[in-house]
Design a protein around this motif. Structure first.
Motif, PDB file in Angstrom:
ATOM      1  N   LEU A 297       0.827  -1.206   0.000  1.00 39.27           N
ATOM      2  CA  LEU A 297       0.000   0.000   0.000  1.00 39.27           C
ATOM      3  C   LEU A 297       0.863   1.258   0.000  1.00 39.27           C
ATOM      4  CD1 LEU A 297      -2.833  -1.053   2.481  1.00 39.27           C
ATOM      5  CD2 LEU A 297      -2.610  -1.493   0.018  1.00 39.27           C
ATOM      6  N   ARG A 298       1.971   1.238   0.728  1.00 36.18           N
ATOM      7  CA  ARG A 298       2.878   2.388   0.715  1.00 36.18           C
ATOM      8  C   ARG A 298       3.526   2.565  -0.659  1.00 36.18           C
ATOM      9  NH1 ARG A 298       3.560   0.928   6.326  1.00 36.18           N
ATOM     10  NH2 ARG A 298       5.028  -0.737   5.793  1.00 36.18           N
ATOM     11  N   SER A 299       3.851   1.468  -1.323  1.00 39.91           N
ATOM     12  CA  SER A 299       4.403   1.557  -2.676  1.00 39.91           C
ATOM     13  C   SER A 299       3.388   2.169  -3.640  1.00 39.91           C
ATOM     14  CB  SER A 299       4.824   0.177  -3.175  1.00 39.91           C
ATOM     15  OG  SER A 299       5.940  -0.309  -2.467  1.00 39.91           O
ATOM     16  N   LEU A 300       2.123   1.800  -3.472  1.00 33.35           N
ATOM     17  CA  LEU A 300       1.083   2.375  -4.320  1.00 33.35           C
ATOM     18  C   LEU A 300       0.935   3.872  -4.084  1.00 33.35           C
ATOM     19  CD1 LEU A 300      -1.579  -0.458  -3.971  1.00 33.35           C
ATOM     20  CD2 LEU A 300      -0.193   0.045  -5.990  1.00 33.35           C
ATOM     21  N   ASP A 301       1.123   4.317  -2.848  1.00 38.41           N
ATOM     22  CA  ASP A 301       1.100   5.755  -2.564  1.00 38.41           C
ATOM     23  C   ASP A 301       2.209   6.469  -3.333  1.00 38.41           C
ATOM     24  OD1 ASP A 301      -1.019   5.404  -0.787  1.00 38.41           O
ATOM     25  OD2 ASP A 301       0.288   5.269   0.972  1.00 38.41           O
ATOM     26  N   GLU A 302       3.412   5.883  -3.339  1.00 42.08           N
ATOM     27  CA  GLU A 302       4.538   6.481  -4.058  1.00 42.08           C
ATOM     28  C   GLU A 302       4.270   6.511  -5.556  1.00 42.08           C
ATOM     29  OE1 GLU A 302       8.034   4.343  -3.040  1.00 42.08           O
ATOM     30  OE2 GLU A 302       7.896   4.773  -0.892  1.00 42.08           O
ATOM     31  N   ILE A 303       3.721   5.425  -6.089  1.00 42.20           N
ATOM     32  CA  ILE A 303       3.407   5.379  -7.511  1.00 42.20           C
ATOM     33  C   ILE A 303       2.377   6.450  -7.868  1.00 42.20           C
ATOM     34  CG2 ILE A 303       2.266   3.981  -9.280  1.00 42.20           C
ATOM     35  CD1 ILE A 303       3.575   1.517  -7.868  1.00 42.20           C
ATOM     36  N   ALA A 304       1.362   6.602  -7.032  1.00 34.58           N
ATOM     37  CA  ALA A 304       0.316   7.592  -7.299  1.00 34.58           C
ATOM     38  C   ALA A 304       0.879   9.012  -7.287  1.00 34.58           C
ATOM     39  CB  ALA A 304      -0.803   7.460  -6.265  1.00 34.58           C
ATOM     40  N   ARG A 305       1.822   9.281  -6.393  1.00 35.17           N
ATOM     41  CA  ARG A 305       2.443  10.610  -6.364  1.00 35.17           C
ATOM     42  C   ARG A 305       3.274  10.865  -7.609  1.00 35.17           C
ATOM     43  NH1 ARG A 305       2.930   9.402  -0.720  1.00 35.17           N
ATOM     44  NH2 ARG A 305       4.993   8.481  -1.036  1.00 35.17           N
ATOM     45  N   SER A 306       3.850   9.811  -8.173  1.00 36.49           N
ATOM     46  CA  SER A 306       4.735   9.956  -9.324  1.00 36.49           C
ATOM     47  C   SER A 306       3.984  10.005 -10.648  1.00 36.49           C
ATOM     48  CB  SER A 306       5.739   8.790  -9.335  1.00 36.49           C
ATOM     49  OG  SER A 306       6.597   8.865 -10.445  1.00 36.49           O
ATOM     50  N   MET A 307       2.926   9.224 -10.773  1.00 40.21           N
ATOM     51  CA  MET A 307       2.226   9.110 -12.050  1.00 40.21           C
ATOM     52  C   MET A 307       1.203  10.223 -12.214  1.00 40.21           C
ATOM     53  SD  MET A 307      -0.063   5.972 -13.605  1.00 40.21           S
ATOM     54  CE  MET A 307       1.355   4.939 -13.976  1.00 40.21           C
ATOM     55  N   GLU A 308       1.392  11.028 -13.247  1.00 43.83           N
ATOM     56  CA  GLU A 308       0.471  12.113 -13.546  1.00 43.83           C
ATOM     57  C   GLU A 308      -0.818  11.575 -14.154  1.00 43.83           C
ATOM     58  OE1 GLU A 308       1.153  15.517 -16.619  1.00 43.83           O
ATOM     59  OE2 GLU A 308       2.215  16.033 -14.776  1.00 43.83           O
ATOM     60  N   SER A 309      -0.660  10.690 -15.146  1.00 46.14           N
ATOM     61  CA  SER A 309      -1.799  10.024 -15.761  1.00 46.14           C
ATOM     62  C   SER A 309      -1.277   8.813 -16.514  1.00 46.14           C
ATOM     63  CB  SER A 309      -2.558  10.958 -16.721  1.00 46.14           C
ATOM     64  OG  SER A 309      -1.708  11.371 -17.780  1.00 46.14           O
ATOM     65  N   GLY A 310      -2.165   7.871 -16.763  1.00 39.70           N
ATOM     66  CA  GLY A 310      -1.748   6.689 -17.496  1.00 39.70           C
ATOM     67  C   GLY A 310      -2.304   5.425 -16.879  1.00 39.70           C
ATOM     68  N   TYR A 311      -1.520   4.349 -16.981  1.00 41.66           N
ATOM     69  CA  TYR A 311      -1.964   3.030 -16.565  1.00 41.66           C
ATOM     70  C   TYR A 311      -0.999   2.400 -15.566  1.00 41.66           C
ATOM     71  CZ  TYR A 311      -5.125   3.124 -20.614  1.00 41.66           C
ATOM     72  OH  TYR A 311      -6.098   3.450 -21.518  1.00 41.66           O
ATOM     73  N   LEU A 312      -1.567   1.706 -14.619  1.00 45.44           N
ATOM     74  CA  LEU A 312      -0.806   0.835 -13.733  1.00 45.44           C
ATOM     75  C   LEU A 312      -1.134  -0.597 -14.143  1.00 45.44           C
ATOM     76  CD1 LEU A 312       0.867   0.025 -11.269  1.00 45.44           C
ATOM     77  CD2 LEU A 312      -1.117   0.521  -9.827  1.00 45.44           C
ATOM     78  N   LEU A 313      -0.108  -1.326 -14.606  1.00 42.36           N
ATOM     79  CA  LEU A 313      -0.272  -2.685 -15.113  1.00 42.36           C
ATOM     80  C   LEU A 313       0.429  -3.645 -14.156  1.00 42.36           C
ATOM     81  CD1 LEU A 313      -1.043  -4.785 -17.236  1.00 42.36           C
ATOM     82  CD2 LEU A 313       0.985  -4.116 -18.551  1.00 42.36           C
ATOM     83  N   VAL A 314      -0.358  -4.442 -13.445  1.00 42.88           N
ATOM     84  CA  VAL A 314       0.160  -5.374 -12.448  1.00 42.88           C
ATOM     85  C   VAL A 314      -0.028  -6.801 -12.954  1.00 42.88           C
ATOM     86  CG1 VAL A 314      -0.022  -6.209 -10.073  1.00 42.88           C
ATOM     87  CG2 VAL A 314      -0.428  -3.784 -10.582  1.00 42.88           C
ATOM     88  N   ILE A 315       1.063  -7.558 -12.983  1.00 47.90           N
ATOM     89  CA  ILE A 315       1.021  -8.974 -13.342  1.00 47.90           C
ATOM     90  C   ILE A 315       1.583  -9.756 -12.166  1.00 47.90           C
ATOM     91  CG2 ILE A 315       1.791 -10.754 -14.942  1.00 47.90           C
ATOM     92  CD1 ILE A 315       2.170  -8.543 -17.041  1.00 47.90           C
ATOM     93  N   ASP A 316       0.777 -10.633 -11.590  1.00 48.27           N
ATOM     94  CA  ASP A 316       1.237 -11.357 -10.410  1.00 48.27           C
ATOM     95  C   ASP A 316       0.257 -12.472 -10.095  1.00 48.27           C
ATOM     96  OD1 ASP A 316       3.069 -11.743  -8.215  1.00 48.27           O
ATOM     97  OD2 ASP A 316       3.345  -9.573  -8.188  1.00 48.27           O
ATOM     98  N   TYR A 317       0.581 -13.270  -9.114  1.00 52.27           N
ATOM     99  CA  TYR A 317      -0.343 -14.271  -8.604  1.00 52.27           C
ATOM    100  C   TYR A 317      -0.920 -13.748  -7.302  1.00 52.27           C
ATOM    101  CZ  TYR A 317       4.078 -15.507  -6.315  1.00 52.27           C
ATOM    102  OH  TYR A 317       5.274 -15.462  -5.651  1.00 52.27           O
ATOM    103  N   GLY A 318      -2.188 -14.018  -7.064  1.00 49.91           N
ATOM    104  CA  GLY A 318      -2.811 -13.456  -5.885  1.00 49.91           C
ATOM    105  C   GLY A 318      -4.255 -13.883  -5.737  1.00 49.91           C
ATOM    106  N   TYR A 319      -4.982 -13.126  -4.933  1.00 45.47           N
ATOM    107  CA  TYR A 319      -6.349 -13.496  -4.569  1.00 45.47           C
ATOM    108  C   TYR A 319      -7.184 -12.251  -4.369  1.00 45.47           C
ATOM    109  CZ  TYR A 319      -4.398 -12.308  -0.004  1.00 45.47           C
ATOM    110  OH  TYR A 319      -3.768 -11.644   1.023  1.00 45.47           O
ATOM    111  N   THR A 320      -8.493 -12.448  -4.387  1.00 43.15           N
ATOM    112  CA  THR A 320      -9.429 -11.425  -3.953  1.00 43.15           C
ATOM    113  C   THR A 320      -9.942 -11.835  -2.571  1.00 43.15           C
ATOM    114  OG1 THR A 320     -11.337 -12.540  -4.929  1.00 43.15           O
ATOM    115  CG2 THR A 320     -10.122 -10.979  -6.326  1.00 43.15           C
ATOM    116  N   THR A 321     -10.585 -10.928  -1.889  1.00 41.13           N
ATOM    117  CA  THR A 321     -11.074 -11.222  -0.541  1.00 41.13           C
ATOM    118  C   THR A 321     -11.988 -12.442  -0.530  1.00 41.13           C
ATOM    119  OG1 THR A 321     -10.913  -8.890   0.083  1.00 41.13           O
ATOM    120  CG2 THR A 321     -12.335 -10.285   1.429  1.00 41.13           C
TER     121      THR A 321
END
Length: 333
Positions: free
Chosen positions: A201-225
């Motif tokens: 979540l802290r990394s996402l905060d940093e990304i949001a501060r850096s990215m003016e506009s565009g796309y965040l593309l995440v590729i990984d293994y994981g789950y939903t709630t």
């Protein structure tokens, strides 16, 4: 996700990092798992990702999609080209790769003003417009661990007894963790384990501060709630010499440690920064969308039959192996 044969190995060997962690525990008592994981992976001298070794490929500990080249790179390049067109092909379009590793994607992303960022080099630009590419990045960020007890949760810490690291149940989790687990813990039963991904979540905060506009593309293994019912004992795994183990407290610094990505928390947290979900799908569907423009011709071509056969095998692994296990989350702002 590492496609490896599972085993459980409780043998303990002494590593320089193990001695450092054991001394810290003797001095201050059991430590949060996030402290253990962060040290095991990122200690500046002895951490798994900081030592002078190559963890990838046949001679390493695991494969990732980026080792399936050129097939993966060609398809991802086509995918990003489509995203650039969606943005109107702006001047200064930039692609930032988080967890760039050996920068295998650089040759495919060069046309996008490629900026690689990894643990020991590179940094997010102050402001950019384009794509943030995070392939198997979030799964390697430290997590904390909690166990369900009664109506609440207690923190699971790492202790050292009789020369071996072991789990130790601590106090009730703090208010921040309790709130997070109430939202993203699913229907946890007594004794179930849950991971808390605050570093993500802290990394996402940093990304949001850096990215003016565009796309965040995440590729990984994981789950939903909703899918947490599949993981009553959590998702932590360690990897060494192409063997997977549930023992994440053995040989710190000598093996990789990962945790599945909490896609529900990731999507909700980025929404607070103005991101909106475009797609959440298996990697195979994203790759098929990227390849359908030329019916995978660019991937399957080769100078000779051996190269073409290799390309077909790579594509098969991507579509029917990793492609069915990995997921792609595309977010736009």
């Amino acid at each position: 996700m590492r496609f490896l044969q599972s085993s459980y190995n409780t043998a303990v060997s002494v590593t320089p990092l193990a001695e450092l962690l054991a001394a810290e525990i003797r001095t201050g008592g059991p430590i949060p798992f996030s402290r253990y994981m962060r040290t095991a992976l990122y200690h500046p001298e002895h951490g798994y990702y900081r030592r002078q070794h190559d963890p990838f490929g046949k001679a390493g500990d695991f494969y990732t999609a980026e080792q399936l080249q050129p097939a993966f790179g060609l398809l991802m390049r086509e995918y990003v080209r489509g995203l650039r067109e969606n943005l109107g092909a702006p001047d200064g379009f930039t692609l930032v790769e988080m967890g760039a590793g050996r920068e295998e994607m650089g040759v495919f992303f060069r046309e996008f003003g490629y900026i690689p960022v990894d643990v020991d080099r590179g940094a997010l630009p102050r402001r950019f417009q384009g794509v943030l590419f995070a392939n198997e990045f979030f799964d390697a960020l430290p997590v904390d661990v909690a166990v369900r007890r009664g109506a609440g949760y207690r923190e699971m810490r790492v202790d050292c007894r009789d020369g071996a690291f072991c789990w130790s149940e601590g106090e009730a989790v703090d208010a921040q963790a309790a709130g997070h687990l109430a939202t993203y813990g699913g229907d946890a039963q007594e004794g179930d384990l849950r991971e808390l991904n605050f570093d993500t979540l802290r990394s996402l905060d940093e990304i949001a501060r850096s990215m003016e506009s565009g796309y965040l593309l995440v590729i990984d293994y994981g789950y939903t709630t909703r899918e947490l019912v599949r993981f009553p004992q959590g998702t932590l795994m360690s990897y060494q010499r192409h063997t997977a183990s549930e023992d994440v407290l053995c040989d710190p610094g000598s093996r990789d440690i990962t945790a599945h990505v909490d896609f529900s928390a990731l999507e909700a947290h980025t929404a607070m920064h103005g991101f909106k979900k475009v797609r959440f799908e298996p990697l195979a569907l994203a790759l098929m969308r990227a390849g359908e423009k030329d019916n995978f011709a660019a991937v399957l071509e080769g100078a000779d039959e051996a190269q073409r056969l290799r390309a077909r095998l790579q594509l098969k692994t991507l579509l029917y192996g990793m492609g069915e296990t990995f997921r792609t989350l595309l977010l736009a702002r």
